[in-house]
Design an enzyme around this catalytic site. Structure first.
Site, short mmCIF file in Angstrom:
data_model
loop_
_atom_site.label_atom_id
_atom_site.label_comp_id
_atom_site.label_asym_id
_atom_site.label_seq_id
_atom_site.Cartn_x
_atom_site.Cartn_y
_atom_site.Cartn_z
N ARG A 169 0.84 -1.20 0.00
CA ARG A 169 0.00 0.00 0.00
C ARG A 169 0.87 1.25 0.00
NH1 ARG A 169 -4.89 1.20 4.26
NH2 ARG A 169 -3.23 1.17 5.83
N ASP A 453 -3.70 3.29 13.88
CA ASP A 453 -2.88 3.90 12.83
C ASP A 453 -3.42 5.29 12.55
OD1 ASP A 453 -5.09 3.63 11.17
OD2 ASP A 453 -4.20 2.11 9.88
#
Length: 540
Positions: A169, A453
């Site tokens: 990603r 996150d």
């Protein structure tokens, strides 16, 4: 290649890193420069379009499926390309940053896929950007091991056939990489991450029986997916691998993308692998886009917004139906629990919640789901094994029973829950603790037994902002005000100082994190992304 050689990229304001020359080769940088030259102008146009669309939502407080793409949605004949063998069974995926220890543990975890994350689970220090690439190169060449300096424990890769397939990603379109410039301008972080990874590993992955596979974050429209498709076509020709080798899974983690799922798959159809339901960023996107839409768009505490909330259920069921209609994988959300080494009862309760969540996803038709910790892999695997058996996926479950109207996706007021004072305190606690770690270069942080996150910090600060600007009154009679947020933040900062001691407090970035959280939570001019002002303060 017929195009003229571009000016070389300049590496600026960066301390030399060990072995960086293996990543920042002249040929790799020339490729990134060419990506930048060709595609950044279009990226810039699409970012401007985001702002225009947000202004339209502010004016109308609504969204709808696009009338101009109705023919694509109505055409039942098109499908995405068949999944390659390495991506056909995705029943459990583990996520995490690309530091050396995580790289080994994730590949060894027993999950079918590892989301190797340069985005929300990685603070984009130059060291993380470059050495993360090096760790993946070393993993593919089996030139990787790690010994923990504190415990002395050593880590090494299992045999190749036991390793997870990597889906990488890159950063979102809005982020720049300040350490790489082209004619004095920073290169988009997405092109740096994608370009370096693709250039070094595309052929190597093909030789391993896999391929360059990607997760695409923060996508807001099918036009942004079209740009990625153009990049894939160019990149495959550039390095001389067959068209269609790249596979991309798009995170449907913005409210606007939820209205364009079919169009996103259509734009990427030769390279599409599936869609994923990304919960926290999705909620953040709802708050961001409908922040001035009045009381009916006010979200309650983030932990009160479960995946069974009617508007979240509409989103996930529409995602499964859309994917399976077009032959793509539908990947479920994150189980973020981090097992406690000290409290078996906490683990028992949490494991039961994880199992219920994964049972629901498998029962709804998802083909796989995410976990944040290796201990959760067997729990999620059991849920999907029970439904899939020996089948690699359940794309044959078309979910034609699902019917979602445009209003269902934004029916926030269908949720019978309200913001609470404890919710405000939790948002402040988690926000300060996460931002402090991020400013030290850590993007994936265990806080209160959950792996957090950047999406966590985004929803935390967005909820504080929304509750204050909507004039929310909590159950204890206190109104959400800037003064209350400052009071709670001061209390939490003092509690952290008492908890960790003066020495550790002084060595950290606690005051800086506190100040940044309040800045993005209280500023009348709502920042599109917390990571934009935070990146200006990130050292390294």
């Amino acid at each position: 290649m017929s195009a003229p050689a571009p000016s070389p990229l300049a590496v600026v304001d960066a301390e030399p890193l060990p072995r960086q020359e293996e990543v920042l080769t002249e040929a790799a940088l020339a490729f990134v420069a060419e990506l930048h030259r060709r595609f950044t102008p279009r990226r810039d146009e699409l970012l401007a379009r985001r702002a225009e669309r947000r202004a339209e939502i502010a004016r109308t407080s609504t969204l709808d499926f696009l009338p101009e793409t109705a023919a694509i949605r109505a055409d039942d004949s098109w499908k995405v390309a068949p999944a390659p063998a390495a991506l056909n069974d995705r029943r459990v995926e583990i996520t995490g940053p690309t530091d050396r220890k995580m790289t080994i543990n994730a590949l060894n975890s027993g999950a079918r896929v590892w989301l190797a994350d340069f985005e929300d689970a990685s603070a984009p220090t130059w060291e993380n950007v470059v050495l993360g690439q090096l760790n993946l190169i070393d993993a593919y060449t089996r030139n990787i091991d790690f010994t923990d300096p504190r415990s002395g424990k050593s880590y090494a890769l299992k045999p190749a056939e036991e390793l997870a397939t990597v889906v990488m990603r890159p950063r979102g379109w809005h982020l720049e990489e300040r350490h790489l410039t082209f004619e004095g301008q920073p290169v988009p972080g997405a092109l740096v991450d994608f370009g370096l990874y693709f250039f070094h590993n595309a052929q190597r992955l093909i030789d391993l029986g896999k391929g360059p596979y990607f997760y695409l974050p923060k996508t807001e429209s099918h036009l942004e997916a079209r740009l990625w498709n153009e990049i894939f076509v160019f990149a495959q020709d550039y390095v001389g691998i067959p068209q269609g080798t790249v596979r991309a899974t798009v995170l449907i983690e913005t409210i606007t993308a939820a209205y364009e799922m079919e169009e996103i798959l259509y734009e990427l159809r030769d390279h599409a692998a599936g869609l994923n339901a990304g919960r926290w960023d999705y909620l953040f996107s709802i708050v961001k886009n409908f922040r001035d839409g009045g009381a009916k768009f006010v979200l309650p505490d983030r932990n009160a917004v479960t995946m069974t909330a009617p508007f979240m259920r509409a989103y996930t069921e529409l995602l499964v139906r859309t994917c399976h209609k077009r032959g793509a994988h539908a990947i479920g959300g994150m189980a973020a629990f981090i097992p406690s080494r000290r409290d078996a009862e906490v683990n028992k309760v949490a494991f039961e919640k994880v199992k219920a969540d994964k049972d629901r996803e498998a029962g709804d038709g998802f083909d796989g789901s995410w976990v944040a910790h290796p201990d959760l892999v067997p729990i999620a695997m059991a849920s999907f094994d029970a439904v899939l058996g020996e089948k690699p996926n359940q794309k044959d479950r078309l979910r034609e029973d699902v019917s979602v109207a445009a209003g269902d996706l934004i029916a926030i007021d269908s949720l019978d829950a309200k913001p609470t004072y404890d919710g405000l305190r939790n948002a402040v606690q988690v926000g300060i603790r996460y931002i402090e770690a991020w400013l030290r270069g850590l993007g994936a942080v265990a806080i209160f037994n959950l792996m957090e996150d950047a999406a966590t910090a985004e929803i935390s600060r967005s909820q504080i902002w929304q509750w204050i600007n909507a004039g929310v009154v909590f159950e204890n009679g206190e109104a959400a005000t800037p003064e209350l947020a400052r009071k709670v933040a001061a209390e939490e900062l003092a509690a952290i100082r008492a908890e960790i001691g003066e020495e550790a407090f002084a060595a950290g970035k606690w005051q800086q994190a506190h100040d940044l959280l309040l800045h993005v939570s209280l500023d009348a001019d709502y920042a599109d992304f917390l990571t934009l002002p935070a990146y200006e303060q990130l050292v390294g």
